[in-house]
Structure formats: C-alpha cells, structure tokens
Write a protein that holds these residues in place. Sequence first.
Motif, PDB file in Angstrom:
ATOM      1  N   MET A  16      14.307  -0.956  10.516  1.00  0.00           N
ATOM      2  CA  MET A  16      14.290  -2.311  11.066  1.00  0.00           C
ATOM      3  C   MET A  16      15.583  -3.053  10.746  1.00  0.00           C
ATOM      4  N   LEU A  20      17.872  -4.864  13.411  1.00  0.00           N
ATOM      5  CA  LEU A  20      18.299  -6.243  13.198  1.00  0.00           C
ATOM      6  C   LEU A  20      19.805  -6.385  13.374  1.00  0.00           C
ATOM      7  N   CYS A  21      20.561  -5.397  12.913  1.00  0.00           N
ATOM      8  CA  CYS A  21      22.017  -5.446  13.059  1.00  0.00           C
ATOM      9  C   CYS A  21      22.426  -5.394  14.533  1.00  0.00           C
ATOM     10  N   THR A  23      20.634  -6.522  16.950  1.00  0.00           N
ATOM     11  CA  THR A  23      20.268  -7.850  17.454  1.00  0.00           C
ATOM     12  C   THR A  23      21.313  -8.895  17.070  1.00  0.00           C
TER      13      THR A  23
END
Length: 261
Positions: A16, A20-21, A23
């Motif tokens: 995750m 997230l990176c 995103t």
Amino acid sequence: MLENLTPFWQCFIGAMFCFLCTTIGATLVFMIKTEKKQLLTSLIALAGGIMIASSYFSLLAPAIETCEENNMPIYLFVAIGFLIGGLFIVLSNIILDKFFCYEKFSKHHSFKKSIIFAGSITFHNIPEGMAVGVAFGSLALGTELTTLASAFMLALGIGLQNIPEGVAISLPLKAQGVSAKKSFFVGMLSGIVEPIFAIIAFFLCYLVSSILPFLLSFAAGAMIAVACCEIIPDAVESGKNKATIFLVIGFFVMALLDTAF
C-alpha cells in the motif's frame, strides 16, 4: 511496531505504501500547470537506477543464494525466471502497441504514446507488486536471506520510483487536453495492481516455497526490461550525461538502502 505484525500485514503495508507513492506522483498534476520535461526525465532516470539496483540486491542475489542453499539448479530457477520476466514486459509492450494502433489515434500520436506508456507502467507494476509480495513471503517462510528491513527497503525503493511514474502518466495526459481530475485517476489507478499482485505473490510464495527463486528472478527480469524499454529511453531525452548521473544516483541510493540494513 511493524515487527509485531504478521508477515501478511507487513506485506500489505509495504504494498500500500507503493500504491500511495504512485498516488502522490499523480497528485502533482494539480500543482504543475505545464509539463516540466526536464524535471520529469530526471526523475525517470532516478527511478531507473533504483529499479536496476533493487533488481539485483533485493531479487536476483537472494534468488541465487536460495538456489545454492537448497541445491537447486540456478540456470533453471534464476536464469529462466529472469528470461521469462523480461519477455513478459516485451510482449506486453508489443500487445499494447498493437492494441492502440487504431486509426482514430493516428492523428494523436502524443496522446497514443501517453496511453501506451500508462498501460506499460500498469503492466510492469504487476511484477513490482509481486516482488514486494515475494520478499515478505520469503520472510514468512523464515529464510535467513530476507529480513524485515530488507523487505521494507525493497518496498521503499519501488515506492520512490513510483512517484515519478505517477507524474509520468498524469502530466502528459493533462498536456493532451485530458482534465486534471481524469489524468490523476489514470495515474493513481495504474498503481492499484501492485497491492493486488503483492498479496497474490505472498500467498503463492507461502504455499509453494520451492518456486521462490523463480518468482524473485521473474520480478527482476521484468524490472530490468522495464528500465531498458521504458525508463532509460525516456530519460535520455534530457541528455545522456544528465540521465546517466541521475541513473547512477538512483542505483547508489537503492544499493545503500539494501546493503546498509
């Protein structure tokens, strides 16, 4: 705190983080008004160096050591696994290129290239997610070759190179007239495959421990192929010397992270 979690939840958090990176990188489409070509190519070169280093230190080297410890033929599990991983990316690029060679894209070459690049990154995020899953899967098996620190360092390295990838997808789409919101979602969704395939690889590795070297080598071959086919060619657009410097810096950072912990 993290060491108190089960390997599954450690894997989930690592995967995750990678998502997230991606995103975060895609979010920059709202902050940058125009496409920063020089900055983008520098970040891409940095990502290439990280990918090449992690392919060896976090994937190939443990695969070779696992084979040696268990008297498994290296040529069968490591060499063939690496070859298949590389061919997976090459064939994916060929299929994507043919799929988007419709007549309606003939007058929009830049848009077509942006879509193909987004698709290519999404495809290569699959073995990256698998790499994270395999790292934590081998940790669950209790092998001495993988530590919690090295598994998270691999996730960190992949996550770092996911940031410029999110940028590389979203900004070109915005430059071609796609809304910032849609460009962001395309960039973000390109990374969703990583946690999905990380979990799949985790259980696959956990249930069938004998294929661990193959999975590690497959992920390494795929990442090297992506670096050669997609990352490095785009990076040299800003100049060979500049791209080389950032590539070496990326390799150095990932090698330092992998060997210092």
